[in-house]
Design a protein around this motif. Sequence first.
Motif, short mmCIF file in Angstrom:
data_model
loop_
_atom_site.label_atom_id
_atom_site.label_comp_id
_atom_site.label_asym_id
_atom_site.label_seq_id
_atom_site.Cartn_x
_atom_site.Cartn_y
_atom_site.Cartn_z
N GLY A 20 0.81 -1.21 0.00
CA GLY A 20 0.00 0.00 0.00
C GLY A 20 0.84 1.26 0.00
N LYS A 56 -4.00 -6.31 -3.36
CA LYS A 56 -3.91 -5.11 -4.20
C LYS A 56 -5.28 -4.62 -4.67
CE LYS A 56 0.88 -5.55 -5.57
NZ LYS A 56 1.89 -5.36 -6.62
N GLY A 59 -6.11 -2.25 -1.97
CA GLY A 59 -5.31 -1.04 -2.14
C GLY A 59 -5.73 -0.26 -3.37
N HIS A 63 -6.59 3.76 -3.78
CA HIS A 63 -5.89 4.63 -4.72
C HIS A 63 -6.83 5.19 -5.79
CE1 HIS A 63 -1.66 4.52 -3.56
NE2 HIS A 63 -1.90 3.32 -3.10
N LYS A 189 3.13 9.39 -6.67
CA LYS A 189 1.81 8.90 -6.25
C LYS A 189 1.09 8.21 -7.40
CE LYS A 189 -2.39 10.52 -3.95
NZ LYS A 189 -3.10 11.71 -3.42
N GLY A 193 -0.24 4.24 -7.71
CA GLY A 193 -1.62 3.91 -8.04
C GLY A 193 -1.75 3.11 -9.32
N ILE A 196 -0.43 -0.51 -8.79
CA ILE A 196 -1.33 -1.38 -8.03
C ILE A 196 -2.54 -1.78 -8.86
CG2 ILE A 196 -2.94 -1.42 -6.07
CD1 ILE A 196 -0.91 0.06 -4.43
N SER A 236 -1.77 2.44 2.06
CA SER A 236 -2.30 3.25 0.97
C SER A 236 -2.66 4.66 1.44
CB SER A 236 -3.54 2.58 0.35
OG SER A 236 -3.21 1.33 -0.21
N ALA A 239 0.55 6.72 1.80
CA ALA A 239 1.47 6.73 0.65
C ALA A 239 1.80 8.18 0.29
CB ALA A 239 0.83 6.02 -0.54
#
Length: 264
Positions: A20, A56, A59, A63, A189, A193, A196, A236, A239
Amino acid sequence: MDHLKLAYSLAGAFVGFMVGLTGVGGGSLMAPILILLGFSPAVAVGTDLWFACLTKAVGGVVHHHLGSPDWKTVGRLAAGSLPAAVVTLWWLANYHHGHLESKVLMDLLGVALLITAALMLFRNRIARPLRVAHVALEQTLRRVRFSQIVMTVLGGAFVGALVTLTSVGAGALIAVMLALIYPLRLDAKSIVGTDIIHAIPLTLVAALGHSWLGNVDGWLLGSLLIGSIPGIVLGSLIAGKVNDNIVRYALAAMLVVSAVKMLA
């Protein structure tokens, strides 16, 4: 309840948090951990793929809510990775009885971990000159965009095959590759995202294939998920708020240690 070992759940929580936080760590950390805990390499890879997929997915929801994935890049990656995963599964089923020999798989896993660690450590040194080159080539932007598309699809295909064989690469290699191919378009970032979100369909296809090949331990998977779901939600949410260099160096060190264990 005997199957729900605390050690497995703690391992799941740790790996989920790292996934995450950075988009990296699913296969790169979990498969070696399972092997060191005594599971066969084939079962470690197959179970880890389901773990990565389900973890994921959680996560990815976070995201997506934060608006960080680049969906166009996700599509380019999937165009290469999903067909490669299917072809690799067919190859395993028809020529290797569903999985590679343990020694071969351990060696391949160790090499993949070393490559991942090296790319993580030297990503910034490689990305800086590429960023300068992209700026200098603004006049030929169409050509640059075409080369980015080709590299993304081919890179996705390579990672799709590697992930299906070893469960390594869906996070670490894709994250580094995106940083190199899109030094201007994607920030840290967005890379996490995008990484994932792309890993969800890739690991799902590979996990379904390994279930069909008999390489999945359902009780182990349940134990891992008990810890991983809260871990990846927490990772997450924070992050981008943790020093990237510290996390990167720590992950690289863990990957090198794991690689040495695999290759020993």
